[in-house]
Structure formats: C-alpha cells, structure tokens
Design a protein around this motif. Structure first.
Motif, PDB file in Angstrom:
ATOM      1  N   GLY A  28     -51.780  54.670  62.581  1.00  0.00           N
ATOM      2  CA  GLY A  28     -50.760  54.527  61.532  1.00  0.00           C
ATOM      3  C   GLY A  28     -50.778  52.446  61.474  1.00  0.00           C
ATOM      4  N   ILE A  29     -49.896  52.393  60.496  1.00  0.00           N
ATOM      5  CA  ILE A  29     -49.664  50.642  59.982  1.00  0.00           C
ATOM      6  C   ILE A  29     -48.431  50.654  60.403  1.00  0.00           C
ATOM      7  CG2 ILE A  29     -49.382  48.599  58.470  1.00  0.00           C
ATOM      8  CD1 ILE A  29     -52.244  49.365  59.246  1.00  0.00           C
ATOM      9  N   ALA A  30     -47.740  49.501  60.918  1.00  0.00           N
ATOM     10  CA  ALA A  30     -46.274  49.519  61.184  1.00  0.00           C
ATOM     11  C   ALA A  30     -45.860  48.489  60.328  1.00  0.00           C
ATOM     12  CB  ALA A  30     -46.228  48.785  62.791  1.00  0.00           C
ATOM     13  N   VAL A  31     -44.758  48.009  59.707  1.00  0.00           N
ATOM     14  CA  VAL A  31     -44.353  47.256  58.392  1.00  0.00           C
ATOM     15  C   VAL A  31     -43.444  46.656  58.910  1.00  0.00           C
ATOM     16  CG1 VAL A  31     -43.870  47.105  55.506  1.00  0.00           C
ATOM     17  CG2 VAL A  31     -45.818  49.180  56.228  1.00  0.00           C
ATOM     18  N   LEU A  32     -43.406  45.176  58.913  1.00  0.00           N
ATOM     19  CA  LEU A  32     -42.254  44.201  59.820  1.00  0.00           C
ATOM     20  C   LEU A  32     -41.445  43.679  58.040  1.00  0.00           C
ATOM     21  CD1 LEU A  32     -44.425  43.206  63.156  1.00  0.00           C
ATOM     22  CD2 LEU A  32     -42.495  44.989  62.484  1.00  0.00           C
ATOM     23  N   ALA A  84     -40.728  37.178  57.182  1.00  0.00           N
ATOM     24  CA  ALA A  84     -41.884  38.233  56.179  1.00  0.00           C
ATOM     25  C   ALA A  84     -41.025  38.777  55.256  1.00  0.00           C
ATOM     26  CB  ALA A  84     -42.535  38.848  56.632  1.00  0.00           C
ATOM     27  N   PRO A  85     -39.525  38.105  54.459  1.00  0.00           N
ATOM     28  CA  PRO A  85     -38.768  39.016  53.524  1.00  0.00           C
ATOM     29  C   PRO A  85     -39.750  40.046  52.416  1.00  0.00           C
ATOM     30  CG  PRO A  85     -38.726  36.558  53.421  1.00  0.00           C
ATOM     31  CD  PRO A  85     -39.944  36.504  54.627  1.00  0.00           C
ATOM     32  N   SER A  86     -40.936  39.957  51.939  1.00  0.00           N
ATOM     33  CA  SER A  86     -41.607  40.620  51.522  1.00  0.00           C
ATOM     34  C   SER A  86     -42.457  41.838  52.435  1.00  0.00           C
ATOM     35  CB  SER A  86     -43.235  40.410  50.259  1.00  0.00           C
ATOM     36  OG  SER A  86     -41.737  40.112  49.568  1.00  0.00           O
ATOM     37  N   GLY A  87     -42.707  40.838  53.648  1.00  0.00           N
ATOM     38  CA  GLY A  87     -43.782  42.220  54.579  1.00  0.00           C
ATOM     39  C   GLY A  87     -44.277  41.621  55.732  1.00  0.00           C
ATOM     40  N   ALA A  88     -45.005  42.485  56.216  1.00  0.00           N
ATOM     41  CA  ALA A  88     -45.755  41.900  57.144  1.00  0.00           C
ATOM     42  C   ALA A  88     -46.410  43.429  58.365  1.00  0.00           C
ATOM     43  CB  ALA A  88     -45.729  40.847  58.159  1.00  0.00           C
ATOM     44  N   ILE A  89     -47.719  43.781  58.598  1.00  0.00           N
ATOM     45  CA  ILE A  89     -48.111  44.623  58.713  1.00  0.00           C
ATOM     46  C   ILE A  89     -48.593  44.814  60.338  1.00  0.00           C
ATOM     47  CG2 ILE A  89     -48.973  45.295  56.609  1.00  0.00           C
ATOM     48  CD1 ILE A  89     -51.431  45.058  56.917  1.00  0.00           C
ATOM     49  N   LEU A  90     -48.888  46.163  61.281  1.00  0.00           N
ATOM     50  CA  LEU A  90     -49.202  45.365  62.345  1.00  0.00           C
ATOM     51  C   LEU A  90     -49.689  46.384  62.758  1.00  0.00           C
ATOM     52  CD1 LEU A  90     -49.247  44.469  65.741  1.00  0.00           C
ATOM     53  CD2 LEU A  90     -47.496  45.828  65.626  1.00  0.00           C
ATOM     54  N   LYS A  91     -51.143  46.886  63.267  1.00  0.00           N
ATOM     55  CA  LYS A  91     -52.593  48.259  63.666  1.00  0.00           C
ATOM     56  C   LYS A  91     -51.901  48.428  64.805  1.00  0.00           C
ATOM     57  CE  LYS A  91     -56.556  49.408  63.714  1.00  0.00           C
ATOM     58  NZ  LYS A  91     -58.029  49.001  63.587  1.00  0.00           N
ATOM     59  N   ARG A  92     -50.974  50.143  64.786  1.00  0.00           N
ATOM     60  CA  ARG A  92     -50.445  49.864  66.004  1.00  0.00           C
ATOM     61  C   ARG A  92     -51.088  50.569  66.767  1.00  0.00           C
ATOM     62  NH1 ARG A  92     -45.250  51.444  66.253  1.00  0.00           N
ATOM     63  NH2 ARG A  92     -44.276  51.775  63.814  1.00  0.00           N
ATOM     64  N   ALA A  93     -52.349  51.498  66.605  1.00  0.00           N
ATOM     65  CA  ALA A  93     -53.606  51.717  67.193  1.00  0.00           C
ATOM     66  C   ALA A  93     -54.070  50.578  68.551  1.00  0.00           C
ATOM     67  CB  ALA A  93     -54.407  52.691  66.943  1.00  0.00           C
ATOM     68  N   THR A 130     -37.898  44.630  62.697  1.00  0.00           N
ATOM     69  CA  THR A 130     -38.210  43.626  61.640  1.00  0.00           C
ATOM     70  C   THR A 130     -38.920  42.284  62.609  1.00  0.00           C
ATOM     71  OG1 THR A 130     -36.953  43.515  64.210  1.00  0.00           O
ATOM     72  CG2 THR A 130     -35.604  43.718  61.829  1.00  0.00           C
ATOM     73  N   LEU A 131     -38.990  41.061  61.757  1.00  0.00           N
ATOM     74  CA  LEU A 131     -39.632  40.614  62.546  1.00  0.00           C
ATOM     75  C   LEU A 131     -38.868  39.523  61.792  1.00  0.00           C
ATOM     76  CD1 LEU A 131     -42.315  38.909  63.474  1.00  0.00           C
ATOM     77  CD2 LEU A 131     -43.410  38.709  60.733  1.00  0.00           C
ATOM     78  N   SER A 132     -38.375  38.496  62.844  1.00  0.00           N
ATOM     79  CA  SER A 132     -37.833  37.612  62.781  1.00  0.00           C
ATOM     80  C   SER A 132     -37.464  35.842  63.193  1.00  0.00           C
ATOM     81  CB  SER A 132     -35.925  37.604  62.721  1.00  0.00           C
ATOM     82  OG  SER A 132     -36.089  38.222  64.028  1.00  0.00           O
ATOM     83  N   VAL A 133     -37.139  34.856  62.825  1.00  0.00           N
ATOM     84  CA  VAL A 133     -36.868  33.900  64.101  1.00  0.00           C
ATOM     85  C   VAL A 133     -35.564  33.680  63.602  1.00  0.00           C
ATOM     86  CG1 VAL A 133     -36.891  32.518  61.601  1.00  0.00           C
ATOM     87  CG2 VAL A 133     -38.130  31.294  64.017  1.00  0.00           C
ATOM     88  N   GLU A 134     -35.082  33.046  64.726  1.00  0.00           N
ATOM     89  CA  GLU A 134     -33.752  32.612  65.186  1.00  0.00           C
ATOM     90  C   GLU A 134     -32.993  31.668  64.295  1.00  0.00           C
ATOM     91  OE1 GLU A 134     -33.044  33.144  69.558  1.00  0.00           O
ATOM     92  OE2 GLU A 134     -33.965  35.018  69.678  1.00  0.00           O
ATOM     93  N   LEU A 135     -33.596  31.214  63.894  1.00  0.00           N
ATOM     94  CA  LEU A 135     -32.809  30.509  62.957  1.00  0.00           C
ATOM     95  C   LEU A 135     -31.477  30.779  61.295  1.00  0.00           C
ATOM     96  CD1 LEU A 135     -35.910  28.752  61.979  1.00  0.00           C
ATOM     97  CD2 LEU A 135     -34.656  27.726  63.861  1.00  0.00           C
ATOM     98  N   MET A 136     -30.908  30.236  61.464  1.00  0.00           N
ATOM     99  CA  MET A 136     -29.727  30.859  60.565  1.00  0.00           C
ATOM    100  C   MET A 136     -30.619  30.338  58.710  1.00  0.00           C
ATOM    101  SD  MET A 136     -27.436  31.328  62.031  1.00  0.00           S
ATOM    102  CE  MET A 136     -26.291  31.852  60.562  1.00  0.00           C
TER     103      MET A 136
END
Length: 573
Positions: free
Chosen positions: A372-376, A381-390, A508-514
């Motif tokens: 399936g698809i992981a949604v981050l 990515a405030p509105s989302g990003a995806i990753l193909k788990r398989a 979650t998908l984040s950058v270490e910035l304030m």
C-alpha cells in the motif's frame, strides 16, 4: 428504447435531420443500417509514436465486429494520445487534455455508448475521466502488455530492468557494447510495460471499477485472446447501452475503495493515487489522500511482480491474472459492487483459479506483509506526500539525513555524478520545482543514485520531490510533496545541509527548522518557469495539487449534483 443518437437522426426538424443523414451518407453510412440502433463511438488512441497503444490499429476491427454482431453500429474516431516515452517534460498535463477530448467528443456527437481503446500510462485514466464526466455507457479495451525481452540469455523487462541495468552501467558493471545491445532487445514487441507499472496498474483498476470486461485487463498484447476480448467488448457495450449501465452506476465510492485495496495488493504504481482521485472527482466523489493509507492498511502484497517483486506480466497472466487476485481479495472488498457484466464482484470473481503460488499469494500467506501507500505529512509536506511501501528498502521505518537540494532537473543531471558531490548513503536527495504547476509533474522523482555510491554497491537511498515517478521504478522515493515548490510550499525553503526526518511509524516528513525560519526563507523565494501561452499556460493556471488529483479545477464538480452531464442543443449544422 429511446436512444441519445435519435436526437440527431430522428430530429423533429426535417432540415436538421436531412443534414445529419446526408453527412452520414457521404461516409458510406446508409440510414437504414444505423438509425434506431445503438451508435457506438470507438475512441482510438494509437499513433506511430505510441508503441503501447499501437495494437489498437488492428484490434479496433474486432471491436467493430462485436458491435455489429450485437445489433449496434460502430463508428471509429480518434483522440489525442499520450505516449509516456516521448511527451516532454511530462505526459500528465495531457492526460487532462485527452480527458477533455473524450468528454467533448462524446458531448457533441451522436453516440449512445463508447468503447475506449487504452494502454499507455495516461490514456487509461484520461479516458476514465472523460467517461465519468459524460456518463454514457462506456467500456475500455486495453492493448495488452508487451513481451519480456532477452538479454544474453536472461529475461529482461522494459521499465524496471532498465532502471536496474542503468545503475549497473553507471557503476561500471556493463560495457558500452552491452548497453547498446540491451537497447536493441529490451523492448521487442508493441504493448504496455510488462511489469506492474502505471499501465498495468490502471488497467487492473479499470477492471475492478467495472469499466473493463472481467478477465481482459492482463491478457498480453501478443495473445490471440486480445482479439476475443476486443470482440466481446464490442458486444457488451451494446448491451450496456440497452441496460443503461453508466459509469456513475459502476464507479461508486465503494468501488473506489475496492480499487485502493487492489492497488495495495498488486504493489501498483504511485501514479494511481493521482489518477483515482481525479477520476472520482469527475463524479463528485472526494478521496482524501489519507484514505489511501486507511483503506490499504490491512492489505498485504499478494503479487510477486516487478518492481515490488521478481516476475513479469507474462508470469502474472499464466498464474491466473487479475481475476485470481480479486478472488483472493474478496473478503476485504465490498463484493456487492458491479462488474462490467452487471454482475457483482462476488458472482464474477469468486471461482477464479490461481495456477502459480510463486506469483499470486493469499491473504493468509502474502508475498509481503507491508504494502500500500504510506501518506506522510509534516512541516515539509503540509498537504501530504506519498511513499510506495512495497518498493522501498527503508526497513527501519525512520531515517534522518542531510539534504542535498537540486532546484531543477538540469541542475541535478549536471551534478549528481560529480566526484565533488558531498553525498553518502544517509544523505537525502531533494528535487524541487517539478510539481504540477512548475513542470507538469514529470516522472523525475526516482532520482538516480550518484555514481560514487553505485560503485560502493549502494542501490537505494531516501529521495524527496514534488514530482512523480514511473510505476516501473523502485526505491525509497517520497513523491508528490504538496504544496509544490512553485507555489511556495515549504519544500522551496530547504537548503543543502538541512536535516530531514522521515518517520513512517508516525507518518511524518519534516525538516528540522522552526516555522519562523521557514517563513523567513520563503520571503526570498520567487517562482520559476512561468508558462507564457498555450495549453501548458491553461494547465498551470488551473491545475490542482497532487493531493487533489492534478485535474483542472474547472473540470471537477464540487458535488454529485454538479457532476450531471450537460447535453448539447441539437439543431442546424
């Protein structure tokens, strides 16, 4: 029964009726042969630049025969086509243009039902979008996948094996002579990619949505059964007109949930997320991005096919094809949804056999547990990003690494293989300004592994972009970052050296910035690559973001009521 085409050919105005009948005679269509019969528009999408769809040049004749045998009248017409190999920089915008072509051709012409001849990545969803909007009985026929090639005694598949062998070539494991030999033999027949790429994925999803005849989505292009499928499609569409079995009756919200689950079971293309969202949107059905993860969370990978596994589409067909997968998946599906035959999925697929357990697995003993698809989401990515788990080797579910940022494909291409590039296997490659507005969202998201790492034996690393990737690609590619950089999304604020954190466990998908630092950096940001004219300007001005399906905003209704098809006024020509 009252036919839509009667409004043209039985028009109450003698003058208008005369014009239409006379125009048909000019092409050799005698009124006694077609008036009062279901007129079936066959939308052909082959071209000499589209090897995927080229078989339809022949298959269309078998569709016509089926229509005639069932008492309908076939009329062939052509739309634009979307050859993914050639349309630059991206074929995705032309999906929307092709969908408009299909919808408006149906709207304006005397057609009672449509057969849509598809295969290549964007032709299938484009036709489904057009069919959803026009909502007359419609049925797709695929051209089928091409055969696997043979390279020095070993089977190779166009798509997935190309990317793997390209890495070998860049690592110095293949010579120029071998590379040139591979180019001559990896793609040796017409048809779609012979793996579970976007083409195969979308055909399978079309079938479970009820828009393709059961058992026809996975037949090879070179198999005689393709001609049988074409004739049966012609017969069936005439019956669908008489039954008034329309796309809206088939592609229900429950049917889309089934499609999302099947996507996971197949290890299908990430492009399907954009396409399903867009198709559903044409019917006034909203699919939030998170639903892809929610509906597939309990679905394992049932199919051992490249790029998530080992085998090819020929192996899949021999093992029982899509019918065998749906049969095994039925306990997880809404089996009351309808097939293209008008029967339920339960009635249609419950007895499909499987012949190779090394290709098609069961729910109890799947090929892989996680699919399936992981949604981050997160500050990157405030509105989302995806990753193909398989297709990902991010085994530990978490990764922290320093960004290496490329502002364009050209910059990436020029520097990715430089020995001076400060990169290691923990680095995070970031490519931006490639989203729907910025560049039409090309399949650049599977960034190449730098040569210096390939020579060390590294074949995967974390890559992030606002682009897409080919359904035949593999690896830890985080895609469709939204909002895109071109609109000033947070991905536009990243700088090389920033620390990026991917956490699959928490999504979650984040950058270490304030947040304040991100806002401050974006004050110096400005968009790039404005489109000055033509369809690409229209597209850039109106395209929705990836999490909304990348359709044009003015083509997507806000509700099911707004989705109602507007018929033309038929009068003097």
């Amino acid at each position: 029964m009252s036919l839509r085409s009667d409004r043209w050919f039985k028009h109450p105005s003698k003058e208008t009726r005369f014009q239409h009948l006379s125009a048909m005679r000019a092409n050799g269509h005698v009124p006694e042969s077609f008036v009062g019969k279901p007129i079936i528009g066959i939308f052909n999408s082959w071209s000499d630049l589209n090897s995927c769809n080229a078989p339809h040049k022949e298959l269309v004749e078998f569709v016509k025969r089926g229509v005639l045998l069932a008492g309908g009248y076939p009329l062939e017409m052509h739309t634009i086509t979307t050859p993914a190999d050639f349309m630059k920089p991206s074929d995705l915008p032309y999906r929307n243009l092709m969908a408009m072509d299909v919808e408006e051709s149906i709207r304006a012409l005397p057609i009672d039902g449509a057969v849509l001849l598809c295969e290549c990545d964007k032709t299938t969803p484009a036709q489904l979008m057009g069919a959803a909007s026009s909502n007359i009985p419609s049925l797709q026929l695929a051209a089928g996948h091409r055969a696997s090639g043979s390279f020095r005694g070993k089977k190779v598949n166009y798509g997935t094996d190309l990317w793997k062998l390209m890495d070998d070539y860049n690592a110095g494991l293949l010579t120029d002579e071998e590379w040139n030999e591979l180019e001559k033999c990896i793609s040796c027949t017409q048809g779609g990619c012979p793996v579970m790429g976007t083409s195969s994925t979308m055909k399978c999803l079309s079938e479970i949505l009820g828009m393709m005849l059961p058992g026809t989505s996975t037949i090879p292009a070179t198999h005689a059964s393709r001609k049988w499928a074409a004739e049966e499609t012609g017969k069936r569409i005439v019956a669908m007109v008489r039954e008034e079995l329309t796309p809206a009756r088939l592609m229900t919200e429950a049917a889309f949930d089934n499609a999302i689950k099947l996507l996971a079971a197949l290890g299908g293309s990430t492009n399907a997320v954009i396409h399903l969202t867009a198709i559903a949107g044409r019917l006034g059905i909203h699919i939030p991005l998170k639903r892809y993860e929610e509906r597939s969370s309990e679905i394992p990978l049932l199919v051992n096919l490249q790029p998530s596994g080992e085998h090819s589409m020929d192996d899949f067909f021999e093992a029982g094809g899509l019918g065998a997968v749906i049969s095994r998946l039925l306990p997880q599906l809404d089996a009351t949804c309808l097939s293209a035959l008008g029967t339920t999925l339960e009635e249609c697929y419950r007895d499909y056999p499987s012949y190779r357990n090394d290709v098609i697995y069961s729910l109890a003993e799947p090929y892989k547990v996680e699919a399936g698809i992981a949604v981050l989401t997160g500050n990157l990515a405030p509105s989302g990003a995806i990753l193909k788990r398989a297709a990902s080797s991010l085994i530990n579910h978490q990764h922290r690494g320093q960004a290496i940022v490329f502002d364009s494909y050209e910059e990436m291409y020029e520097t990715i293989d430089s020995e001076q590039l400060e990169v290691d296997e923990t680095s995070v490659l970031v490519l931006r300004n490639c989203g729907p507005v910025g560049a039409g969202m090309p399949e650049w998201g599977a960034l190449p592994i730098p040569k210096k790492l390939l020579k060390q034996g590294i074949r995967d690393m974390v890559r992030i972009s606002d682009a897409r990737m080919s359904g035949t690609s593999f690896g830890t590619n985080i895609l469709h970052v939204s909002p895109e950089a071109q609109l000033g999304g947070p991905i536009a604020a990243i700088r090389s050296g920033d620390w990026i954190v991917v956490d699959l466990d928490h999504g979650t998908l984040s950058v270490e910035l304030m947040d304040a630092e991100i806002r401050e950096r974006l004050q110096d940001w400005s968009p790039v690559r404005p489109h000055k004219r033509g369809f690409m300007k229209l597209h850039a001005d109106h395209v929705l973001q990836a999490d909304e399906g990348c359709d044009l905003a003015f083509l997507r209704p806000n509700s099911k009521e707004e989705a109602k098809f507007i018929e033309p006024t038929v009068g003097r020509g």
